[in-house]
Design an enzyme around this catalytic site. Structure first.
Site, PDB file in Angstrom:
ATOM      1  CE  LYS A   1      -1.535 -12.823   3.533  1.00  0.00           C
ATOM      2  NZ  LYS A   1      -2.558 -12.186   4.368  1.00  0.00           N
TER       3      LYS A   1
HETATM    4  C1  E4P Z   1      -5.707 -12.974   3.424  1.00  0.00           C
HETATM    5  O1  E4P Z   1      -4.764 -13.471   3.962  1.00  0.00           O
HETATM    6  C2  E4P Z   1      -6.112 -11.559   3.573  1.00  0.00           C
HETATM    7  O2  E4P Z   1      -5.577 -11.076   4.769  1.00  0.00           O
HETATM    8  C3  E4P Z   1      -7.598 -11.363   3.688  1.00  0.00           C
HETATM    9  O3  E4P Z   1      -8.293 -12.579   3.683  1.00  0.00           O
HETATM   10  C4  E4P Z   1      -8.160 -10.313   2.811  1.00  0.00           C
HETATM   11  O4  E4P Z   1      -9.543 -10.209   3.066  1.00  0.00           O
HETATM   12  P1  E4P Z   1     -10.441  -8.954   2.655  1.00  0.00           P
HETATM   13  O5  E4P Z   1     -10.773  -9.075   1.205  1.00  0.00           O
HETATM   14  O6  E4P Z   1     -11.656  -9.081   3.506  1.00  0.00           O
HETATM   15  O7  E4P Z   1      -9.626  -7.730   2.950  1.00  0.00           O
END
Ligand code: E4P
Length: 216
Positions: free
Chosen positions: A87
């Protein structure tokens, strides 16, 4: 549409997996910190533990922000398990790193995407997944689902094979609307997945059937 769970919590991952509908996992540094995972050795072990639980892609995020360090980190992450997807944040060096990983057979998830332009760049660099954060967009009074629709339209007319991973899901309706808008995957907290089960008429209908079954 595929379902990923957005957590580093092993019992949440196991509970979603036990439902039989789980296709993968996404994590991020905030989610790892929430579980108290600290230090390189423990971080790598935690990703290995997640991969042992779920037979599907597991996103593991790089912590550095310059090209060379992202590549070095990503190589270590990718070596943990064949299902690890690196990622990478949507920044200039991140795009360079995604291209490098693509050229070297390592799949990536481009994270922190908030515009169609960013999604196009990630797709051009060869990202396997692009992650628009729809909940955070809604939080700032823009329309997260409209962004999914726009990216879906662009990817389809341009023939990009990057998959749209709707992220920052906050509720079951986000999941339904993301499916309608053309997301290939939704990554959701456990409570949003479980929220899909709920309907009062289901509970009322089942109670009546069970009551009538006694008369059978
Ligand atoms: C995506 O891969 C992120 O880990 C995640 O969806 C972020 O979500 P949040 O806005 O609830 O922190």
């Amino acid at each position: 549409m595929k379902f990923f769970i957005d957590t580093a919590n092993l019992s949440h991952i196991k509970e979603a997996h036990d439902l039989g509908i789980l296709d993968g996992v996404t994590t991020n540094p905030s989610l790892m910190a929430k579980e108290g995972i600290k230090g390189e050795e423990n971080i790598l072990k935690h990703y290995a533990d997640i991969c042992a639980l779920v037979d599907g892609d597991v996103s593991a995020e790089v912590l550095s922000t310059d090209f060379e360090s992202m590549v070095a980190e990503g190589k270590i992450l990718a070596a943990i398990h064949k299902n690890i997807v690196v990622k990478v944040p949507m920044i200039k060096d991140g795009i360079k790193a995604i291209k490098w990983f693509t050229d070297h057979g390592i799949r990536t998830n481009c994270t922190l995407v908030f515009s169609a332009g960013q999604a196009i760049l990630a797709a051009k660099a060869g990202a396997a997944y692009v992650s628009p954060f729809i909940g955070r967009i809604d939080d700032s009074s823009w329309d997260g689902i409209a962004l999914i629709e726009q990216i879906s339209h662009i990817f389809s007319i341009q023939g990009f094979d990057t998959e749209i991973l709707a992220a920052s899901i906050r509720n079951p309706l986000h999941i339904v609307r993301s499916a309608e808008a053309g997301a290939h995957i939704c990554t959701c907290p456990l409570d949003s997945i479980m929220g899909l089960l709920k309907h009062p008429l289901t509970d009322i209908g089942l109670a009546k059937f069970l009551e009538d079954a006694k008369k059978m």
